[in-house]
Motif scaffolding. Structure first.
Motif, short mmCIF file in Angstrom:
data_model
loop_
_atom_site.label_atom_id
_atom_site.label_comp_id
_atom_site.label_asym_id
_atom_site.label_seq_id
_atom_site.Cartn_x
_atom_site.Cartn_y
_atom_site.Cartn_z
N GLN A 76 0.85 -1.19 0.00
CA GLN A 76 0.00 0.00 0.00
C GLN A 76 0.89 1.25 0.00
O GLN A 76 1.93 1.27 0.65
CB GLN A 76 -0.91 0.00 1.23
N LEU A 77 0.44 2.25 -0.73
CA LEU A 77 1.14 3.53 -0.80
C LEU A 77 0.17 4.62 -0.37
O LEU A 77 -0.97 4.66 -0.85
CB LEU A 77 1.63 3.79 -2.22
N VAL A 78 0.63 5.51 0.49
CA VAL A 78 -0.22 6.60 0.98
C VAL A 78 0.54 7.92 0.83
O VAL A 78 1.60 8.11 1.45
CB VAL A 78 -0.62 6.38 2.44
N GLU A 79 -0.03 8.81 0.01
CA GLU A 79 0.58 10.12 -0.18
C GLU A 79 0.04 11.12 0.84
O GLU A 79 -1.10 11.00 1.30
CB GLU A 79 0.29 10.67 -1.59
N SER A 80 0.85 12.09 1.15
CA SER A 80 0.43 13.19 2.02
C SER A 80 1.30 14.40 1.73
O SER A 80 2.32 14.28 1.03
CB SER A 80 0.53 12.79 3.50
N GLY A 81 0.89 15.53 2.27
CA GLY A 81 1.70 16.73 2.14
C GLY A 81 1.20 17.74 1.13
O GLY A 81 1.78 18.82 0.98
N GLY A 82 0.15 17.41 0.41
CA GLY A 82 -0.40 18.37 -0.54
C GLY A 82 -1.09 19.52 0.16
O GLY A 82 -1.25 19.53 1.38
N GLY A 83 -1.48 20.51 -0.63
CA GLY A 83 -2.18 21.65 -0.07
C GLY A 83 -2.19 22.81 -1.03
O GLY A 83 -1.85 22.67 -2.21
N LEU A 84 -2.57 23.97 -0.49
CA LEU A 84 -2.62 25.21 -1.26
C LEU A 84 -1.36 26.02 -0.97
O LEU A 84 -1.01 26.24 0.21
CB LEU A 84 -3.86 26.00 -0.87
N VAL A 85 -0.69 26.44 -2.01
CA VAL A 85 0.54 27.22 -1.85
C VAL A 85 0.56 28.32 -2.90
O VAL A 85 0.01 28.15 -4.00
CB VAL A 85 1.78 26.30 -1.97
N GLN A 86 1.20 29.42 -2.57
CA GLN A 86 1.30 30.53 -3.51
C GLN A 86 2.40 30.24 -4.54
O GLN A 86 3.34 29.48 -4.26
CB GLN A 86 1.61 31.82 -2.77
N PRO A 87 2.29 30.84 -5.71
CA PRO A 87 3.37 30.69 -6.70
C PRO A 87 4.72 31.09 -6.09
O PRO A 87 4.81 32.07 -5.36
CB PRO A 87 2.96 31.66 -7.81
#
Length: 122
Positions: free
Chosen positions: A1-12
Motif C-alpha cells: 500500500q502507498l499513501v501520499e500526504s503533504g499536498g495543499g494550497l501554496v502561492q506561486p
C-alpha cells in the motif's frame, strides 16, 4: 500500500514536500515514481528513483525545481517541490514498479496511492 500526504494550497514560488509512505513492501526493492494529473489532462510522470542505485530522473518541467528522495528507515519516498507554478496544480500520485530501470511510463507501475491534491494559486 502507498499513501501520499503533504499536498495543499501554496502561492506561486512556494514549496511543498510530498510524502509517499509504503507498507507491505520495502521501497528500496522497487522503483518509485511520482506522477500527476491535472483536470482535463493525461497523467504524466514527474520524477522517479531507481531501486538499483537510487539514481533519479525528472520530467522537463520538474528538472531543477523538484527533488525525489528516499528514507529507507521510514520506508518513505519524498518529493520536494520548490518554486511552484500554477501549472503544477494537479493531483500527485506515487507508484511502484519492478522494472530493470526506473522510468516514467505509468503502465510499468503496478501499485498506486490515492493521490494528494496540490494547488498553486495566489
Amino acid at each position: 500500500q502507498l499513501v501520499e500526504s503533504g499536498g495543499g494550497l501554496v502561492q506561486p514560488g512556494g514549496s511543498l514536500r510530498l510524502s509517499c509512505a509504503a507498507s507491505g513492501f520495502t521501497v528500496d526493492d522497487y522503483n518509485i515514481g511520482w506522477f500527476r494529473q491535472a483536470p482535463g489532462k493525461e497523467r504524466e510522470g514527474v520524477a522517479c528513483i531507481s531501486r538499483r542505485d537510487d539514481s533519479t530522473r525528472y520530467s522537463g518541467s520538474a528538472e531543477g525545481r523538484f527533488t525525489i528522495s528516499k528514507d529507507n528507515a521510514k520506508n518513505t519516498v519524498y518529493l520536494q517541490m520548490n518554486n511552484l507554478k500554477p501549472e503544477d496544480t494537479a493531483i500527485y500520485y506515487c507508484a511502484r514498479a519492478y522494472t530493470p530501470t526506473a522510468n516514467q511510463n505509468s503502465y510499468d507501475y503496478d501499485s498506486w496511492g490515492q493521490g494528494t491534491q496540490v494547488t498553486v494559486s495566489s
